[in-house]
Design a protein around this motif. Sequence first.
Motif, PDB file in Angstrom:
ATOM      1  N   UNK A  64       0.823  -1.206   0.000  1.00 41.15           N
ATOM      2  CA  UNK A  64       0.000   0.000   0.000  1.00 41.15           C
ATOM      3  C   UNK A  64       0.864   1.267   0.000  1.00 41.15           C
ATOM      4  N   UNK A  65       1.887   1.296   0.834  1.00 40.27           N
ATOM      5  CA  UNK A  65       2.720   2.494   0.920  1.00 40.27           C
ATOM      6  C   UNK A  65       3.400   2.826  -0.407  1.00 40.27           C
ATOM      7  N   UNK A  66       3.776   1.795  -1.158  1.00 36.45           N
ATOM      8  CA  UNK A  66       4.496   2.035  -2.414  1.00 36.45           C
ATOM      9  C   UNK A  66       3.568   2.375  -3.574  1.00 36.45           C
ATOM     10  N   UNK A  67       2.245   2.246  -3.376  1.00 37.28           N
ATOM     11  CA  UNK A  67       1.309   2.563  -4.461  1.00 37.28           C
ATOM     12  C   UNK A  67       1.330   4.042  -4.826  1.00 37.28           C
ATOM     13  N   UNK A  68       1.916   4.848  -3.978  1.00 40.43           N
ATOM     14  CA  UNK A  68       1.962   6.295  -4.221  1.00 40.43           C
ATOM     15  C   UNK A  68       3.209   6.707  -5.023  1.00 40.43           C
TER      16      UNK A  68
ATOM     17  N   UNK B   6      -7.975   8.394  -2.492  1.00 39.16           N
ATOM     18  CA  UNK B   6      -7.265   7.303  -1.805  1.00 39.16           C
ATOM     19  C   UNK B   6      -7.981   5.958  -1.884  1.00 39.16           C
ATOM     20  N   UNK B   7      -8.872   5.783  -2.851  1.00 41.92           N
ATOM     21  CA  UNK B   7      -9.477   4.469  -3.072  1.00 41.92           C
ATOM     22  C   UNK B   7      -8.450   3.562  -3.749  1.00 41.92           C
ATOM     23  N   UNK B   8      -8.307   2.350  -3.230  1.00 43.07           N
ATOM     24  CA  UNK B   8      -7.347   1.380  -3.766  1.00 43.07           C
ATOM     25  C   UNK B   8      -8.073   0.446  -4.729  1.00 43.07           C
ATOM     26  N   UNK B   9      -7.612   0.419  -5.973  1.00 44.98           N
ATOM     27  CA  UNK B   9      -8.217  -0.423  -7.005  1.00 44.98           C
ATOM     28  C   UNK B   9      -7.265  -1.579  -7.300  1.00 44.98           C
ATOM     29  N   UNK B  10      -7.583  -2.751  -6.791  1.00 43.23           N
ATOM     30  CA  UNK B  10      -6.721  -3.908  -6.997  1.00 43.23           C
ATOM     31  C   UNK B  10      -6.798  -4.430  -8.422  1.00 43.23           C
ATOM     32  N   UNK B  11      -5.860  -5.290  -8.768  1.00 38.45           N
ATOM     33  CA  UNK B  11      -5.856  -5.895 -10.103  1.00 38.45           C
ATOM     34  C   UNK B  11      -7.081  -6.793 -10.273  1.00 38.45           C
TER      35      UNK B  11
ATOM     36  N   UNK C 156      -2.019   6.383  -9.344  1.00 33.42           N
ATOM     37  CA  UNK C 156      -0.636   6.089  -8.962  1.00 33.42           C
ATOM     38  C   UNK C 156      -0.467   4.605  -8.648  1.00 33.42           C
ATOM     39  N   UNK C 157       0.751   4.125  -8.846  1.00 31.94           N
ATOM     40  CA  UNK C 157       1.058   2.736  -8.509  1.00 31.94           C
ATOM     41  C   UNK C 157       2.508   2.622  -8.072  1.00 31.94           C
ATOM     42  N   UNK C 158       2.882   1.426  -7.661  1.00 29.58           N
ATOM     43  CA  UNK C 158       4.264   1.175  -7.228  1.00 29.58           C
ATOM     44  C   UNK C 158       5.197   1.118  -8.436  1.00 29.58           C
ATOM     45  N   UNK C 159       6.407   1.605  -8.251  1.00 30.53           N
ATOM     46  CA  UNK C 159       7.402   1.556  -9.311  1.00 30.53           C
ATOM     47  C   UNK C 159       7.720   0.113  -9.703  1.00 30.53           C
TER      48      UNK C 159
END
Length: 341
Positions: A178-182, A213-218, A328-331
């Motif tokens: 979660x933290x890296x999604x930004x 800040x809604x998280x959209x999973x794969x 945004x997503x993780x690198x």
Amino acid sequence: MKKNLILLITFCSVILVGCFGYLEKEEERTKINEFEQTSEELKKKVVHYETDMGPKKSQNEAVVVQPVVIKLLDPNTSTVIKTIRPTELGYEKDFTVYVNEIEKIVKELARGSSTTTGYDQKMVLDKEADDGKIIKGSPMVILKESELVEKILAASSKNATIALPLYVTESNYSAANIESLDDVVIASYTTYFKSSNTGRNKNIELSANAIHNIIVGSGDYFSFNSNVGPRDEANGYQPAPEIINKKLVMGIGGGICQTSSTLFNAIDQLHIATLERHHHSLDIGYVPKGRDATVSYGTLDYRFQNISGVPFIIKSIYRNGSLTVELRTSEDYMGMLKKNQ
């Protein structure tokens, strides 16, 4: 001498006749005894048979056949939520009518009615709060209608209990990431509005905050209406102009379509499956023609499925006169990301 011989022969004959008569009577008694024993054995067998099969019914007594009953079971609570009697729905008279009735029952169970809530539930995605904690949403629940109809039809000639075929889909992302999604902005879109219309601007701000800040999973499913919720005075929404049937009228929550349209234009840059999107009945100025996504709680929705191959987080940035939606997503996921060309 001759006379004595005759008397002797006569005496012996009498004795022999008596003996044969005695033997015949003994044989007859034996047969009678055997018959009586056989009769007693048959009587015992009849009593045993009647005990096993139940009391004998008279010729005029009708055999009562109980109607078939099918019970539908909620697998979550193990309770019967619906009882179906096929004969009452036309099973033995008109099979086509019967199938239509079963389909109606199953459809109402899945989707609900004006007075009941159906089992089908749209996914409400998890959201990251300002303090970093996760606000849990709820999974998608689908009652597979075709499967339930088939099970009911197959059991229509006999009593049966059928569990509802409910399929649950949870959000698909790793809490550890979660933290890296930004890390990286993978899509962004900005629209503008007049800062003088306070009611409309407030509605845009509230709806933008609802998707922030809604998280959209794969593979996840997103519904604007499910995630934003009702737009009413109780939730702080205000009267503002909105388009209804090609007319501009005042309504509670006017302006939120700018939020949904801004979101669409950001989302559409990724490889996303659009499940539902509607156009306004009039042209609007904040996005190009045909690039809008009008919404109305309880009717019109903007829905999509994330098939980009990676989870991402929605960031909405509300300013005085503009709204920006970033994805945004993780690198670490960049190599797997699918974008529209």
